[in-house]
Design an enzyme around this catalytic site. Structure first.
Site, PDB file in Angstrom:
ATOM      1  N   GLN A   1      -4.103  -1.361   9.976  1.00  0.00           N
ATOM      2  CA  GLN A   1      -4.279  -2.934   9.228  1.00  0.00           C
ATOM      3  C   GLN A   1      -4.952  -4.066  10.200  1.00  0.00           C
ATOM      4  O   GLN A   1      -4.453  -3.991  11.418  1.00  0.00           O
ATOM      5  CB  GLN A   1      -2.855  -3.116   8.719  1.00  0.00           C
ATOM      6  CG  GLN A   1      -2.859  -4.432   8.123  1.00  0.00           C
ATOM      7  CD  GLN A   1      -3.350  -4.503   6.775  1.00  0.00           C
ATOM      8  OE1 GLN A   1      -3.605  -3.281   5.994  1.00  0.00           O
ATOM      9  NE2 GLN A   1      -3.772  -5.619   6.066  1.00  0.00           N
TER      10      GLN A   1
ATOM     11  N   LYS B   1       0.858  -1.048  -0.087  1.00  0.00           N
ATOM     12  CA  LYS B   1       0.038   0.045  -0.107  1.00  0.00           C
ATOM     13  C   LYS B   1       0.871   1.276   0.111  1.00  0.00           C
ATOM     14  O   LYS B   1       0.583   2.218  -0.752  1.00  0.00           O
ATOM     15  CB  LYS B   1      -0.885  -0.079   1.451  1.00  0.00           C
ATOM     16  CG  LYS B   1      -2.049  -1.181   1.026  1.00  0.00           C
ATOM     17  CD  LYS B   1      -2.899  -1.240   2.427  1.00  0.00           C
ATOM     18  CE  LYS B   1      -3.654  -2.299   2.373  1.00  0.00           C
ATOM     19  NZ  LYS B   1      -4.623  -2.704   3.464  1.00  0.00           N
TER      20      LYS B   1
ATOM     21  N   ASP C   1     -10.567   3.146   4.387  1.00  0.00           N
ATOM     22  CA  ASP C   1     -11.012   1.415   4.430  1.00  0.00           C
ATOM     23  C   ASP C   1     -12.538   1.580   4.398  1.00  0.00           C
ATOM     24  O   ASP C   1     -13.065   0.433   4.180  1.00  0.00           O
ATOM     25  CB  ASP C   1     -10.693   0.602   5.816  1.00  0.00           C
ATOM     26  CG  ASP C   1      -9.222  -0.109   5.201  1.00  0.00           C
ATOM     27  OD1 ASP C   1      -9.133  -0.500   4.066  1.00  0.00           O
ATOM     28  OD2 ASP C   1      -8.384  -0.535   6.454  1.00  0.00           O
TER      29      ASP C   1
HETATM   30  N1  GUN Z   1      -6.694  -7.232   6.524  1.00  0.00           N
HETATM   31  C1  GUN Z   1      -7.278  -7.542   5.311  1.00  0.00           C
HETATM   32  N2  GUN Z   1      -7.863  -6.786   4.548  1.00  0.00           N
HETATM   33  C2  GUN Z   1      -7.772  -5.506   5.150  1.00  0.00           C
HETATM   34  C3  GUN Z   1      -8.270  -4.226   4.481  1.00  0.00           C
HETATM   35  O1  GUN Z   1      -8.801  -4.156   3.464  1.00  0.00           O
HETATM   36  N3  GUN Z   1      -7.932  -3.200   5.365  1.00  0.00           N
HETATM   37  C4  GUN Z   1      -7.447  -3.298   6.511  1.00  0.00           C
HETATM   38  N4  GUN Z   1      -7.188  -2.244   7.059  1.00  0.00           N
HETATM   39  N5  GUN Z   1      -7.200  -4.729   6.994  1.00  0.00           N
HETATM   40  C5  GUN Z   1      -7.045  -5.754   5.999  1.00  0.00           C
END
Ligand code: GUN
Length: 295
Positions: free
Chosen positions: A96, A52, A119
């Protein structure tokens, strides 16, 4: 069979975002900035967050990675969130998941300012999405919708079976696919571990979105001829022939299913890159809103 190439499409969309950054940002106006909070040493989470942050550089966004040890308290994470909510330099941020067990994910999620919630997990955004109102949408479902739109996959009136009911993928993609939108307007069935005769249900589907986290779960005999297959799974399986000793596979048995379907996303290189592209798009969206840029 058409391969729905998330790497290729992400390249196109990320270039579009990069052009918007060049057009709108200058010395007078800083570029969009995404922050990510990573607590602990989960190797998969570390890899996702790294990707990311790397993607931010690619489109000209600023980025901040805040790494905290596994032992970080819930209170410390909440304080960090309060700082990010206040910051004039950060447009959006993610925490995350999964978090260590001693931290309450719901409490963390509720503390995030919905305006910076790129998110799309905060109830404010999730609820607005469910009502069909403008909202920051969760990145994986949004990435899937972008993929279907750009590849012009017809979903109107089709039977879409979603395998999995998680808050991150299964539930939100079911909502988006059932809305009166294009893509969307599908007849959606959410299937899960308690669903009876899953194979027969899958065979009745014009489209299957697999998000259950079981390697190669969906086999060719569960797929109707000409169905569209979206594979959200990212599973590590042991493979001695690979330098790392493992390789990534999806929730779909790609080799057999590709012979039967009309379109399919590969793993890796399908939904994964689109998730990150959708996160960048959300960051641009929130930046544009606070800087009064018309989208
Ligand atoms: N863990 C797995 N997928 C995601 C996501 O799209 N965002 C976040 N913050 N954690 C994750």
């Amino acid at each position: 069979m058409k391969l729905l190439d998330g790497v290729h499409l992400s390249g196109i969309i990320r270039r579009e975002i990069a052009i918007r950054v060049m057009e709108h940002c200058s010395n007078q106006r800083r570029s969009p900035h995404l922050a990510a909070i990573l607590v602990g040493n989960n190797p998969a989470s570390q890899a996702y967050v790294r990707n990311k942050i790397k993607a931010c550089e690619e489109v000209g966004f600023g980025s901040t990675l805040i790494k905290k040890p596994e032992t970080t308290s819930e209170q410390e994470v909440l304080e960090l969130i309060a700082e990010l909510n206040q910051s004039k330099e950060i447009d959006g941020y993610i925490v995350q998941l999964p978090l260590p067990r001693h931290i309450d994910e719901e409490k963390i999620n509720l503390a995030i300012d919905p305006i910076k919630d790129v998110d799309g997990f905060h109830p404010n955004n999730f609820g607005r999405m469910a009502l069909g109102l403008p909202a920051l949408k969760p990145a994986t479902p949004k990435g899937i919708m972008m993929l279907l739109e750009r590849y012009q996959i017809e979903t109107d009136g089709k039977h879409c079976v979603v395998l999995g009911r998680s808050n991150i993928v299964g539930t939100p993609i079911s909502l988006l696919m059932s809305k009166k939108t294009k893509p969307g307007n599908a007849t959606v069935t959410i299937a899960h571990s308690r669903t009876h005769d899953l194979a027969a249900l899958c065979r009745s589907a014009d489209m299957i979105i697999a998000a259950l986290g079981i390697p190669k779960f969906l086999k060719a005999d569960m797929v109707k001829d000409g169905a569209v297959i979206i594979d959200v799974g990212i599973n590590k399986i042991a493979d001695e022939t690979h330098p790392k000793g493992y390789r990534l596979v999806g929730d779909v048995d790609f080799e057999s299913v590709k012979e039967k379907c009309s379109a399919i996303t590969p793993v890796p290189g399908g939904v994964g890159p689109m998730t990150i592209t959708a996160l960048l798009d959300n960051t641009w969206e929130t930046y544009a809103k606070t800087h009064s840029i018309n989208l």
